[in-house]
Design a protein around this motif. Structure first.
Motif, PDB file in Angstrom:
ATOM      1  N   PRO A  25       0.797  -1.231   0.000  1.00 30.37           N
ATOM      2  CA  PRO A  25       0.000   0.000   0.000  1.00 30.37           C
ATOM      3  C   PRO A  25       0.829   1.281   0.000  1.00 30.37           C
ATOM      4  O   PRO A  25       0.379   2.302  -0.494  1.00 30.37           O
ATOM      5  CB  PRO A  25      -0.821  -0.099   1.292  1.00 30.37           C
ATOM      6  CG  PRO A  25      -0.746  -1.505   1.729  1.00 30.37           C
ATOM      7  CD  PRO A  25       0.483  -2.097   1.113  1.00 30.37           C
ATOM      8  N   TRP A  26       2.047   1.234   0.539  1.00 29.37           N
ATOM      9  CA  TRP A  26       2.857   2.445   0.587  1.00 29.37           C
ATOM     10  C   TRP A  26       3.451   2.791  -0.777  1.00 29.37           C
ATOM     11  O   TRP A  26       4.086   3.822  -0.933  1.00 29.37           O
ATOM     12  CB  TRP A  26       3.969   2.306   1.622  1.00 29.37           C
ATOM     13  CG  TRP A  26       4.780   1.064   1.481  1.00 29.37           C
ATOM     14  CD1 TRP A  26       4.568  -0.133   2.101  1.00 29.37           C
ATOM     15  CD2 TRP A  26       5.928   0.879   0.659  1.00 29.37           C
ATOM     16  NE1 TRP A  26       5.505  -1.045   1.713  1.00 29.37           N
ATOM     17  CE2 TRP A  26       6.362  -0.454   0.825  1.00 29.37           C
ATOM     18  CE3 TRP A  26       6.638   1.692  -0.203  1.00 29.37           C
ATOM     19  CZ2 TRP A  26       7.465  -0.976   0.159  1.00 29.37           C
ATOM     20  CZ3 TRP A  26       7.733   1.179  -0.859  1.00 29.37           C
ATOM     21  CH2 TRP A  26       8.137  -0.143  -0.675  1.00 29.37           C
ATOM     22  N   MET A  27       3.224   1.957  -1.791  1.00 28.97           N
ATOM     23  CA  MET A  27       3.780   2.213  -3.112  1.00 28.97           C
ATOM     24  C   MET A  27       2.729   2.816  -4.053  1.00 28.97           C
ATOM     25  O   MET A  27       2.640   2.464  -5.210  1.00 28.97           O
ATOM     26  CB  MET A  27       4.344   0.922  -3.706  1.00 28.97           C
ATOM     27  CG  MET A  27       5.544   0.405  -2.952  1.00 28.97           C
ATOM     28  SD  MET A  27       6.347  -0.960  -3.782  1.00 28.97           S
ATOM     29  CE  MET A  27       6.972  -0.162  -5.246  1.00 28.97           C
ATOM     30  N   GLU A  28       1.930   3.708  -3.541  1.00 26.01           N
ATOM     31  CA  GLU A  28       0.916   4.382  -4.348  1.00 26.01           C
ATOM     32  C   GLU A  28       1.590   5.334  -5.332  1.00 26.01           C
ATOM     33  O   GLU A  28       2.693   5.804  -5.095  1.00 26.01           O
ATOM     34  CB  GLU A  28      -0.032   5.162  -3.435  1.00 26.01           C
ATOM     35  CG  GLU A  28      -0.860   4.288  -2.513  1.00 26.01           C
ATOM     36  CD  GLU A  28      -1.853   3.437  -3.273  1.00 26.01           C
ATOM     37  OE1 GLU A  28      -2.440   3.929  -4.255  1.00 26.01           O
ATOM     38  OE2 GLU A  28      -2.029   2.271  -2.879  1.00 26.01           O
TER      39      GLU A  28
END
Length: 89
Positions: free
Chosen positions: A16-19
């Motif tokens: 999720p932190w790789m948006e």
């Protein structure tokens, strides 16, 4: 025993932190007309995959191809204007 690290990399590749960043989203938004025009062209071509294209199909494909090209030209011209100093085209 050898551990297979590529499986872990594939799982964490979509964390999720790789948006997408705001800049990436802006570029996608600028290119959206090109994407939509290409989708219309593909739709027109897909319709004729299993049959001989009728005259109406051929017109639809030509129209979609011209629209896709025009949208690409517009995007390239817009990018060229933005890169010129003083805003001159």
């Amino acid at each position: 025993m050898n551990h297979i690290v590529t499986v872990q990399d594939a799982v964490t590749a979509f964390a999720p932190w790789m948006e997408p960043t705001e800049a990436e989203l802006d570029v996608i938004e600028q290119e959206m007309p090109v994407i939509l025009a290409d989708v219309d062209l593909l739709d027109a071509q897909i319709v004729t995959l299993d049959r001989t294209p009728s005259e109406l199909d051929e017109r639809r494909i030509r129209r979609a191809r011209r629209r896709a090209l025009a949208v690409r030209v517009t995007l390239v011209n817009r990018a060229a204007r933005a890169s010129l100093p003083g805003g001159a085209a």
